[in-house]
Design an enzyme around this catalytic site. Structure first.
Site, short mmCIF file in Angstrom:
data_model
loop_
_atom_site.label_atom_id
_atom_site.label_comp_id
_atom_site.label_asym_id
_atom_site.label_seq_id
_atom_site.Cartn_x
_atom_site.Cartn_y
_atom_site.Cartn_z
N CYS A 35 0.81 -1.22 0.00
CA CYS A 35 0.00 0.00 0.00
C CYS A 35 0.84 1.27 0.00
CB CYS A 35 -0.93 0.01 1.21
SG CYS A 35 -2.19 -1.27 1.18
N GLN A 58 -5.48 -9.06 5.93
CA GLN A 58 -5.47 -7.74 6.56
C GLN A 58 -6.71 -7.47 7.40
OE1 GLN A 58 -4.28 -4.26 4.40
NE2 GLN A 58 -2.81 -5.37 3.15
N ARG A 108 -19.38 9.95 1.20
CA ARG A 108 -20.80 9.92 1.52
C ARG A 108 -21.12 11.01 2.56
NH1 ARG A 108 -19.08 4.62 1.20
NH2 ARG A 108 -20.10 3.37 -0.42
N SER A 142 -11.38 0.94 4.37
CA SER A 142 -11.25 1.64 3.09
C SER A 142 -11.91 0.80 1.99
CB SER A 142 -9.78 1.88 2.77
OG SER A 142 -9.05 0.67 2.75
N HIS A 183 -8.97 4.20 -1.49
CA HIS A 183 -7.62 3.65 -1.33
C HIS A 183 -7.24 2.83 -2.56
CE1 HIS A 183 -4.05 1.98 0.25
NE2 HIS A 183 -4.55 1.05 1.07
N CYS A 214 0.48 2.22 6.65
CA CYS A 214 0.70 0.81 6.94
C CYS A 214 0.69 0.02 5.64
CB CYS A 214 -0.38 0.29 7.88
SG CYS A 214 -2.06 0.40 7.23
#
Length: 394
Positions: A96, A157, A212, A249, A350, A380
């Site tokens: 990531c 994860q 949102r 995410s 993400h 992370c």
């Protein structure tokens, strides 16, 4: 000593990573090439004045380097963008944090004298190239040595996020409240025009698709746990199964890029620096918890910068899950009012490989908008890794 400065930062809107997403019809090479063209245009690099061939390298981050994102996607994007063929490119993978790592490599190259001008960027089209598709069916990406070191097995994860929530005693209400705040901050930033200077519309998409503004704790409370698994429930009885799609995410498509040079080169070319890349750190951490590396990474980068937490005006902590940011906050003591002030990945999205330079882009512009000095960004990453960087507005 040479320094490294950011002279422009830009990103696409972030689309849903689904067949009906706003960017679903855009090939990932074109996602990134559009961003590269926009970066050069917004910097004001006119071929009649500044030769784009002066770009020494383009370093891109992409996580799932397979299919339409294979064969060094960054090089294909450079060619598609119309850059001179002499401009090289490479693609890196630190999960990531891939494009944040691209920023590290680019800035370190400028500081060392290896580069004078370099682009750090990232892209991920999760709708067209699904997460995990680079692992072929029936294959083992870990090998026997890792299996021997962790005989009970590593975990996905989502389970790591649950373990973090349990270890730091987070309630479902806390996780959902943080997620709601992310949506409300992102919506407010869009309404105030704070993203306009950094977003390059594409394919009719002008805004981040997952924000949102009507999100509420009551709505999120109705969502079911996203990662419940009976086997893991037996193995980890402490898990309360509070992680949902609402406080995680989403799956996204997008690209982002920053142009980095030295102050000396910027002055010579008439480019205006936005921020100086001050200090860098990378860390490894427990691959079972996996997502807690942001805690030691923050400590390490502050130590290297000879700064304290109180010196930092704004933080960007990637919102892979609410539990990651809240655990980081509990351990560091950072003021949440300074964290992800324009919303984070739970709302904005993400798109894995693009998120590092997306956060950098957001942070650079937020520092300028607020007249702040220091920003700290940390992410992370799968496998128990984390990046951290400190940026100083100039």
């Amino acid at each position: 000593m040479r320094d490294a400065v950011i002279v422009e930062a830009v990103r696409t809107p972030v689309g849903k990573g689904k067949p009906n997403g706003s960017l679903a019809q855009v090939h990932p090479v074109e996602l990134l090439s559009h961003t590269l063209r926009s970066l050069v245009e917004r910097t004001g690099i006119d071929p009649a004045v500044i030769d784009p061939a002066l770009i020494d390298d383009v370093i891109g981050g992409t996580v799932t380097q397979v299919g339409e994102q294979a064969v060094n996607i960054t090089r294909q994007a450079v060619l598609s963008a119309g850059f001179p063929e002499s401009v090289p490119a490479t693609t890196v993978d630190r999960q990531c944090g891939s494009s944040q790592q691209a920023v590290h490599f680019a800035a370190q190259g400028v500081i060392s004298g290896a580069y004078d001008m370099v682009v750090a960027c990232g892209v991920e089209s999760m709708g067209r190239v699904p997460m995990g598709s680079s692992v072929l069916p029936g294959t083992d990406p870990f090998g026997p040595g890792v299996a021997g070191r962790y005989p009970e097995g590593l975990v996905p994860q989502g389970i790591s996020a649950e373990l973090i929530a349990a270890k730091w005693s987070m309630t479902r209400d806390q996780l959902d409240a943080f997620a709601v705040s992310s949506h409300l901050k992102a919506a407010a930033a869009w309404d105030a025009g704070l993203f306009d200077a950094q977003v390059a519309p594409l394919a009719g998409a002008t805004r981040d698709e997952c924000v949102r503004p009507g999100s509420t704790p009551e709505i999120l409370a109705g969502l079911k746990p996203a990662f419940y698994d009976a086997t893991y429930a037996e193995r980890f009885p402490q898990i309360e199964w509070n992680i949902t799609a609402g406080n995680s995410s989403p799956i996204n498509d997008g690209a982002s890029a920053v142009l980095i040079t030295s102050s000396e080169t910027a002055a010579r070319l008439g480019l205006r620096p936005l921020a100086r890349l001050h200090s860098f750190a990378v860390t490894g951490s427990d691959p079972l918890l996996m997502l807690t590396g942001v805690i030691p990474a923050t400590e390490k980068v502050l130590r290297r910068a000879s700064l304290t937490l109180d010196d930092i005006d704004l933080f960007e902590v990637n919102e892979a899950f609410s539990s990651v940011v809240l655990a980081w906050q509990q351990e560091t003591g950072a003021d949440l009012a300074k964290v992800n002030v324009h919303g984070g990945a739970i709302a904005i999205g993400h798109p894995l490989g693009a998120s590092g330079t997306r956060l950098t882009t957001t942070l650079v512009h937020a520092l300028r908008d607020r007249g702040a000095r220091y920003g700290l960004q940390t992410m992370c990453e799968a496998g128990g890794l984390a990046n951290a960087i400190i940026i100083e507005a100039v």
